[in-house]
Design a protein around this motif. Structure first.
Motif, PDB file in Angstrom:
ATOM      1  N   GLN A  31      76.921  44.825  28.235  1.00 46.87           N
ATOM      2  CA  GLN A  31      76.505  45.447  26.981  1.00 46.87           C
ATOM      3  C   GLN A  31      77.552  45.220  25.897  1.00 46.87           C
ATOM      4  O   GLN A  31      77.223  45.000  24.730  1.00 46.87           O
ATOM      5  N   TRP A  32      78.828  45.295  26.296  1.00 49.85           N
ATOM      6  CA  TRP A  32      79.911  45.019  25.344  1.00 49.85           C
ATOM      7  C   TRP A  32      79.760  43.626  24.755  1.00 49.85           C
ATOM      8  O   TRP A  32      79.851  43.445  23.536  1.00 49.85           O
ATOM      9  N   LYS A  33      79.543  42.646  25.597  1.00 44.54           N
ATOM     10  CA  LYS A  33      79.408  41.265  25.154  1.00 44.54           C
ATOM     11  C   LYS A  33      78.242  41.115  24.181  1.00 44.54           C
ATOM     12  O   LYS A  33      78.371  40.444  23.141  1.00 44.54           O
ATOM     13  N   LEU A  34      77.127  41.760  24.489  1.00 43.11           N
ATOM     14  CA  LEU A  34      75.955  41.666  23.622  1.00 43.11           C
ATOM     15  C   LEU A  34      76.230  42.279  22.257  1.00 43.11           C
ATOM     16  O   LEU A  34      75.948  41.664  21.210  1.00 43.11           O
ATOM     17  N   VAL A  35      76.780  43.484  22.256  1.00 44.26           N
ATOM     18  CA  VAL A  35      77.064  44.168  20.992  1.00 44.26           C
ATOM     19  C   VAL A  35      78.077  43.375  20.167  1.00 44.26           C
ATOM     20  O   VAL A  35      77.920  43.222  18.945  1.00 44.26           O
ATOM     21  N   TYR A  36      79.112  42.843  20.824  1.00 54.43           N
ATOM     22  CA  TYR A  36      80.136  42.102  20.107  1.00 54.43           C
ATOM     23  C   TYR A  36      79.542  40.849  19.461  1.00 54.43           C
ATOM     24  O   TYR A  36      79.795  40.559  18.278  1.00 54.43           O
ATOM     25  N   GLU A  37      78.750  40.100  20.218  1.00 56.33           N
ATOM     26  CA  GLU A  37      78.211  38.843  19.698  1.00 56.33           C
ATOM     27  C   GLU A  37      77.204  39.081  18.574  1.00 56.33           C
ATOM     28  O   GLU A  37      77.163  38.318  17.606  1.00 56.33           O
ATOM     29  N   VAL A  38      76.400  40.126  18.708  1.00 59.77           N
ATOM     30  CA  VAL A  38      75.418  40.421  17.656  1.00 59.77           C
ATOM     31  C   VAL A  38      76.117  40.877  16.377  1.00 59.77           C
ATOM     32  O   VAL A  38      75.725  40.489  15.263  1.00 59.77           O
ATOM     33  N   SER A  39      77.146  41.704  16.537  1.00 62.20           N
ATOM     34  CA  SER A  39      77.812  42.270  15.360  1.00 62.20           C
ATOM     35  C   SER A  39      78.808  41.309  14.719  1.00 62.20           C
ATOM     36  O   SER A  39      79.162  41.473  13.542  1.00 62.20           O
ATOM     37  N   ASN A  40      79.241  40.297  15.444  1.00 62.72           N
ATOM     38  CA  ASN A  40      80.227  39.357  14.913  1.00 62.72           C
ATOM     39  C   ASN A  40      79.542  38.217  14.166  1.00 62.72           C
ATOM     40  O   ASN A  40      79.776  37.039  14.428  1.00 62.72           O
ATOM     41  N   THR A  41      78.708  38.584  13.228  1.00 61.68           N
ATOM     42  CA  THR A  41      77.961  37.619  12.419  1.00 61.68           C
ATOM     43  C   THR A  41      78.043  38.011  10.949  1.00 61.68           C
ATOM     44  O   THR A  41      78.262  39.187  10.621  1.00 61.68           O
ATOM     45  N   ARG A  42      77.846  37.040  10.086  1.00 62.22           N
ATOM     46  CA  ARG A  42      77.895  37.300   8.652  1.00 62.22           C
ATOM     47  C   ARG A  42      76.806  38.284   8.230  1.00 62.22           C
ATOM     48  O   ARG A  42      77.041  39.191   7.416  1.00 62.22           O
ATOM     49  N   ALA A  43      75.602  38.132   8.791  1.00 63.94           N
ATOM     50  CA  ALA A  43      74.482  39.002   8.424  1.00 63.94           C
ATOM     51  C   ALA A  43      74.788  40.457   8.773  1.00 63.94           C
ATOM     52  O   ALA A  43      74.583  41.368   7.961  1.00 63.94           O
ATOM     53  N   TYR A  44      75.291  40.670   9.985  1.00 61.95           N
ATOM     54  CA  TYR A  44      75.606  42.036  10.389  1.00 61.95           C
ATOM     55  C   TYR A  44      76.724  42.604   9.535  1.00 61.95           C
ATOM     56  O   TYR A  44      76.692  43.782   9.136  1.00 61.95           O
ATOM     57  N   HIS A  45      77.731  41.781   9.253  1.00 66.22           N
ATOM     58  CA  HIS A  45      78.866  42.229   8.459  1.00 66.22           C
ATOM     59  C   HIS A  45      78.399  42.746   7.102  1.00 66.22           C
ATOM     60  O   HIS A  45      78.797  43.831   6.654  1.00 66.22           O
ATOM     61  N   LEU A  46      77.546  41.992   6.424  1.00 69.07           N
ATOM     62  CA  LEU A  46      77.037  42.405   5.115  1.00 69.07           C
ATOM     63  C   LEU A  46      76.204  43.672   5.226  1.00 69.07           C
ATOM     64  O   LEU A  46      76.313  44.591   4.395  1.00 69.07           O
TER      65      LEU A  46
END
Length: 335
Positions: free
Chosen positions: A170-185
């Motif tokens: 779950q950590w890996k999934l959350v990290y990879e999804v959130s480590n994107t430009r779209a999520y950051h904005l």
């Protein structure tokens, strides 16, 4: 104290200079800005681990651009930080030498923004705070979790961290999804709209001389809050980011509204420049914060491969009861 410190527009530059001095000394470098491309080094009592080597082993991905801008001299970086402050805070800070050393026995009040989501953030805060107190007696500090003043899901970061630590997939999934430009904005916009005013009032109530963020979720919105406090009060409140990751780092670290960003490796520099569009003049290569006791031993040892260095290491080993026993030091982060 606050009135005297805020009495001139020199304050942001002076604090950056003092912070460079504190942080640079902790990593065994008396001039933190003098050689911004040097490899970051964290030294333990019986060995040296270079940030450059560790970072190279970990890597940052093939999609990141390599190569950073040319090295900046100390004065050039400081002058640029004044210009950056004028752009950020909407006021023109005069350029020129200035001594912003606090009055003896008074020191500064420093606020560290952190959360109990891994021991490294708090350890970095404590290490830096101790060095401030050594350089400037009378300095006080607080470690503050402004995420508690934020909105869901950020205000549940601590229990979420504990859950994810126990569930690596779950950590890996959350990290990879959130480590994107779209999520950051999206996250920045969401937190700014829902939480900036609460975070601003919390920081304002602490009456700090400077704010230091050592947590990736406390960068952009606290930076906006500090700018708004500066506009409301007419006195600049500087905010610095200390990136506590070495070889790779989450995109939320790299918000460019800070007065300075302190990093530990060339890999992190490239991420800051390419992913965060942080200006070169904002970035200072210093290394990871280490406890003062380690810094003392590193200074006493000097060159670990010299005769004096080898003798010092042998004395340390004997003091620890290790003698000539082959020893491996294992270190890890997180919990």
């Amino acid at each position: 104290m606050l009135e005297s410190l805020y009495s001139t527009n020199y304050y942001p530059r002076g604090t950056a200079y003092i912070y460079d001095r504190v942080f640079g000394t902790m990593t065994g470098r008396s001039g933190a800005c003098d050689d911004a491309s040097a490899a970051a080094t964290t030294t333990a009592a019986d060995g040296t681990v270079t940030g450059e080597t560790a970072a190279e082993q970990k890597g940052i991905g093939e999609d990141e651009r390599s190569g950073a801008a040319e090295e900046q001299g100390e004065e050039a970086v400081r002058s640029a930080s004044v210009t950056a402050d004028a752009e950020t805070h909407g006021s023109a800070a005069p350029v020129g030498p200035v001594d912003r050393t606090p009055r003896e026995g008074v020191g500064f009040k420093i606020i560290f923004l952190s959360s109990d989501t891994g021991g490294g953030h708090r350890a970095s805060s404590e290490s830096l705070a101790k060095q401030f107190q050594i350089y400037f007696p009378g300095t006080t500090y607080e470690i503050v979790d402004v995420l508690t003043d934020s909105c869901y899901p950020y205000n549940s970061a601590v229990p979420a961290y504990k859950h994810l630590s126990a569930n690596p997939a779950q950590w890996k999934l959350v990290y990879e999804v959130s480590n994107t430009r779209a999520y950051h904005l999206l996250a920045d916009t969401h937190m700014t709209v829902m939480s900036e005013e609460k975070i601003r009032r919390r920081i304002e109530s602490l009456e700090a001389d400077a704010v230091v963020s050592v947590h990736p979720l406390m960068t952009n919105v606290p930076q906006i809050a500090c700018r708004n406090i500066s506009k409301e009060s007419g006195a600049s409140l500087p905010i610095f980011t200390v990136v506590t990751d070495l070889g790779s780092a989450h995109c939320t670290w790299f918000s460019r509204g800070c007065d300075r960003m302190y990093i530990a490796s060339e890999q992190i520099r490239r991420l800051a420049l390419t992913r965060g569009k942080v200006r070169e003049e904002q970035i200072v290569m210093t290394g990871l914060p280490i406890r003062h006791a380690f810094a003392e031993q590193a200074e006493a040892m000097g060159d670990r491969n010299s005769d004096a260095g080898r003798q010092h290491r042998q004395r340390m080993r004997e003091g620890l009861g290790l003698g000539d026993v082959h020893t491996v030091l294992l270190m890890g982060g997180g919990e």
